[in-house]
Motif scaffolding. Structure first.
Motif, PDB file in Angstrom:
ATOM      1  N   ASN A 178      82.855  26.563 125.233  1.00  0.00           N
ATOM      2  CA  ASN A 178      83.633  25.456 124.674  1.00  0.00           C
ATOM      3  C   ASN A 178      85.040  25.972 124.391  1.00  0.00           C
TER       4      ASN A 178
ATOM      5  N   THR B 231      83.392  23.469 128.930  1.00  0.00           N
ATOM      6  CA  THR B 231      83.094  22.097 128.538  1.00  0.00           C
ATOM      7  C   THR B 231      84.381  21.297 128.376  1.00  0.00           C
TER       8      THR B 231
ATOM      9  N   ASP C 164      79.376  16.587 129.957  1.00  0.00           N
ATOM     10  CA  ASP C 164      79.056  18.009 130.083  1.00  0.00           C
ATOM     11  C   ASP C 164      77.583  18.267 130.386  1.00  0.00           C
TER      12      ASP C 164
ATOM     13  N   GLY D 226      80.574  29.196 121.807  1.00  0.00           N
ATOM     14  CA  GLY D 226      81.043  28.024 121.074  1.00  0.00           C
ATOM     15  C   GLY D 226      80.371  28.036 119.718  1.00  0.00           C
TER      16      GLY D 226
ATOM     17  N   THR E  77      77.605  23.365 120.524  1.00  0.00           N
ATOM     18  CA  THR E  77      77.596  23.714 121.943  1.00  0.00           C
ATOM     19  C   THR E  77      76.232  24.263 122.349  1.00  0.00           C
TER      20      THR E  77
ATOM     21  N   GLU F  69      73.766  21.406 122.708  1.00  0.00           N
ATOM     22  CA  GLU F  69      73.956  20.658 123.957  1.00  0.00           C
ATOM     23  C   GLU F  69      73.307  21.357 125.143  1.00  0.00           C
TER      24      GLU F  69
END
Length: 296
Positions: free
Chosen positions: A12, A43, A48, A68, A72, A75
């Motif tokens: 990120n 990202t 993403d 990140g 992050t 995700e």
């Protein structure tokens, strides 16, 4: 000729408000020297998860490094939860709660060495309102603090500190919450209700001393009031928090209902105000690289 394995870095670029080029450059050099192929995905905040899934399907990485904050990591974990791919962390967020709980060192080369070694923990994952949670989700004052932080311009832990006082002054807490857990419904009042897979917030506060991240259970923590003494005890790693300050319930499933919308955060990401939060253990675990001396 033996085919080289690929190591993917998902990073990120805006996490923590720091320049990520040194991390990307060192990652590429490091894994190449170890005879792997380096692949990097930065990202963008839009699409993403689909892009990462498509990339993973195409290159079939041996493992995935994530740089990140906890959001992050969450995700990427969502993308990988149906896949047998190990992850490693290069924490670079404003508050890196999961890395704090895994006792990861701060030096980048040490993190890279851990990520390429073979010491892993099978980390529990929790479904919270349909999202993966690896660290801590909560409703109440901490989620409100994260919301205020995300709307400010100052990053890092200092940014959180600047938002702490105005958050407390303007807060709508305590609030009433109905919990259905272990076959029982109960009515409680508090300033924060946490769903904790881990022990510590990214600040280092040990809010869940008895929690284990690989035991197939999580803790629901009901913080009843503001107690400076008890809050300080969390920062000094106390394992004996006053039950008048926090009530702890161990479970595998919980439903929270509030009479009014309350701020919700999952793994450091503010997700809006909710009146209902459902959480349950996900049977899927994710293998995460840990230091060789990490105690499970």
């Amino acid at each position: 000729m033996k085919t080289q394995k690929t190591i993917l870095l998902v990073i990120n670029p805006i996490a923590g408000g720091t320049d990520k080029k040194p991390i990307i450059n060192r990652f590429k050099t490091f894994v190449t020297e170890k005879n792997y192929v380096a692949e990097v995905y930065e990202t963008t905040g839009e699409g993403d998860q689909k892009a990462i899934k498509d990339l993973v399907d195409r290159i079939n990485p041996d493992r995935v490094f994530i740089s990140g904050g906890d959001g992050t990591i969450r995700e990427v974990a969502d993308v990988l939860k149906e896949k047998d791919i190990k992850i490693a962390l290069l924490p670079s967020g404003s508050a890196n709660g999961l890395a704090e709980n895994l006792n990861l060192p701060e030096e980048l080369d040490e993190q890279l060495n851990i990520g390429l070694a073979d010491h892993f923990m099978e980390l529990d994952t929790i479904d919270v309102n349909g999202l993966s949670c690896l660290h801590i989700a909560d409703i109440g004052v901490n989620a409100q603090l994260i919301k205020n932080y995300e709307q400010s311009e100052i990053r890092g832990k200092f940014g959180y500190l600047l938002q702490a006082f105005p958050t407390l002054v303007s807060s709508k807490f305590p609030f009433e919450v109905s919990l259905t857990v272990n076959g029982e419904t109960m009515e409680k009042e508090g300033i924060l209700v946490a769903i904790a897979n881990a022990n510590k917030f990214g600040t280092g506060a040990n809010i869940n001393p008895q929690g284990k991240m690989n035991d197939g259970k999580f803790e629901v923590l009901i913080f009843k009031n503001f107690s400076i003494t008890e809050i300080l005890k969390t920062f000094y790693g106390s394992t004996n928090l006053d039950p008048d300050f926090v009530e702890v319930i161990c479970c595998t499933e919980v439903e929270l209902k509030t009479g009014k919308p309350i701020a919700l955060q999952v793994d450091g990401e503010y997700l809006g105000e909710e009146t209902t939060v459902k959480a349950s253990m996900n049977p899927h675990k994710i293998a995460v690289a840990v230091p060789a001396d990490y105690k499970l």
